[in-house]
Scaffold this active site. Structure first.
Site, PDB file in Angstrom:
ATOM      1  CE1 TYR A  13      -3.669  -2.510   0.268  1.00  0.00           C
ATOM      2  CE2 TYR A  13      -2.322  -3.476   1.985  1.00  0.00           C
ATOM      3  CZ  TYR A  13      -3.380  -3.560   1.118  1.00  0.00           C
ATOM      4  OH  TYR A  13      -4.136  -4.701   1.056  1.00  0.00           O
ATOM      5  CE1 TYR A 141      -7.174  -6.535   2.681  1.00  0.00           C
ATOM      6  CE2 TYR A 141      -6.477  -8.291   4.164  1.00  0.00           C
ATOM      7  CZ  TYR A 141      -6.251  -7.498   3.053  1.00  0.00           C
ATOM      8  OH  TYR A 141      -5.108  -7.677   2.315  1.00  0.00           O
ATOM      9  CG  ASP A 238     -10.579 -14.751   6.322  1.00  0.00           C
ATOM     10  OD1 ASP A 238      -9.596 -15.254   6.910  1.00  0.00           O
ATOM     11  OD2 ASP A 238     -10.478 -13.772   5.557  1.00  0.00           O
ATOM     12  CE  LYS A 267      -3.114 -11.617   8.515  1.00  0.00           C
ATOM     13  NZ  LYS A 267      -2.023 -10.955   7.805  1.00  0.00           N
TER      14      LYS A 267
END
Length: 412
Positions: A13, A141, A238, A267
């Site tokens: 980003y 997200y 998720d 993760k």
């Protein structure tokens, strides 16, 4: 800052040249990052929530080194290996009982892509190919690849620039910690009107991560799953950010023992050592999907799977629940009073997650420089100044993080 890095390398980003200073990490150990210039900082971010055991952990180092002496990578097409088999058995064992099939991927975003494909292929093979859309709650997200982007928040998320080319899905009101009736009414109406075209609902359980670090009532999951079952819609959770103890439960779904049809993990799966993710599903869905049309080059990397096996064993054999409870207690003790601060809009804490939402946008470079001066590494974004520290952080180290957060707010 390295000038080549600044002028030639894209960071997440960011643009080239990078407008915000990047800091060179020379080494890491425990909860510390050792930056160039002899600056040592506590990593209060666990490298985006993945390094739950800290850095340079001897157990994980040994697992990686041992696997390197055997085989680091081999294609998963037509071949298999012990680290993948062991990891799949473990994931099936520690997740809800009905989840018995495992698809390995090389990142969280791709785990979501695989989950979406599973849902689409399942309904296509049931003769219901018109069920090709998804429903999700706002503020979510799920990753940066195109399928994952399409189920991220379309207005306030990081992917709004692509809204014109992404598939259009259904977004319903997000629940909060204290209120969920309106959100459930919105979901109910959406399913009543559109279930014939909806393949699945996907959402992050209890904690929405990069979409806003929001925490909501776990009971919403139970009600949402029931509604999805009633309307013949699959239910995808998720847990890429919330899995492996981050919220205080091994998986956030355990707050209400909800059973997803598909579960995404990533993760912390490898303790932050290697990139690896997994998508789990049921016998019924796997049979309905048949040949899943997906296959990453580094799928089930032996090296990553070996480290994941060591990381999960290390976690489960540690007093992780006590560690998370202690982190949560310190975060509550140190940050809760900030709710009354004139610059603070909200404080949210759950497990090893502490979020301070400010009233105004944060100047990231200014705040990061202030934090580094105080010996702490955090990565604020938007209005959020938050910490998700390694589970091994000591009380004294965590107090340095919370002290830095409070001091920075005063200096803004």
């Amino acid at each position: 800052m390295d000038t080549f890095d600044q002028n030639h390398i894209w960071h997440p980003y960011a643009k080239i040249p990078n407008e915000v200073k990047t800091h060179v990490v020379e080494s890491a150990d425990g909860v510390y990052l050792n930056l160039a210039g002899n600056k040592r900082v506590i990593d209060g971010m666990s490298s985006w929530w993945s390094a739950i055991h800290g850095y340079n952990h001897p157990t994980l180092n040994q697992a990686a080194q041992a696997q390197l002496g055997k085989i680091s990578h081999v294609m998963f097409g037509g071949l298999t290996h012990e680290p993948a088999i062991t990891l799949a058995k473990t994931l099936v064992d520690i997740t809800p009982e009905h989840l018995s099939k495992v698809f390995f991927t090389d990142s969280g975003s791709v785990a979501v892509e695989a989950a979406l494909k599973m849902a689409l292929q399942y309904w296509h093979n049931q003769g219901q190919s018109k069920k090709h859309k998804f429903v999700t709650i706002r503020g979510g997200y799920h990753g940066d690849t195109f399928g994952a982007m399409s189920v991220c928040d379309p207005n306030n998320g990081m992917h709004h620039l692509f809204s014109g080319v992404l598939p259009k899905h259904y977004f319903v009101q997000s629940p909060s910690m204290v209120a969920m009736d309106e959100a459930l009414q919105d979901l109910t109406l959406t399913l009543q009107q559109n279930a014939d075209s909806i393949a699945a609902m996907i959402l992050e359980p209890v904690v929405q991560g990069a979409g806003g670090m929001r925490i909501y009532n776990p009971q919403y999951l139970t009600r949402a799953k029931a509604l999805c079952k009633q309307h013949n819609v699959l239910f995808i959770l998720d847990e890429i950010a919330t899995g492996f103890g981050r919220t205080g439960e091994l998986f956030a779904l355990e707050y209400v023992d909800v059973d997803p049809d598909i579960l995404c993990l990533g993760k912390a799966l490898t303790g932050g050592y290697m990139t690896l993710a997994a998508t789990l599903t049921t016998d019924e869905i796997a049979q309905g999907v048949g040949t899943l049309m997906h296959g990453p080059t580094f799928m089930a990397s032996p090296l990553a799977c070996a480290v994941a096996n060591a990381s999960i064993e290390l976690l489960l054999n540690s007093p992780w629940q006590d560690n998370i409870a202690n982190i949560e207690a310190i975060l509550n003790s140190e940050l809760s009073s900030l709710r009354a601060h004139s610059k603070v809009a909200d404080v949210r804490i759950l497990g090893a997650i502490g979020v301070v939402e400010l009233a105004e946008e944060i100047n990231m470079e200014k705040v990061q420089n202030l934090l580094i001066e105080k010996g702490v590494w955090l990565r604020p974004y938007g209005k959020l100044l938050y910490t998700m520290p390694p589970f091994i952080i000591s009380k004294q180290e965590l107090l340095l993080v919370t002290k830095a957060i409070k001091a920075v707010i005063e200096e803004l």
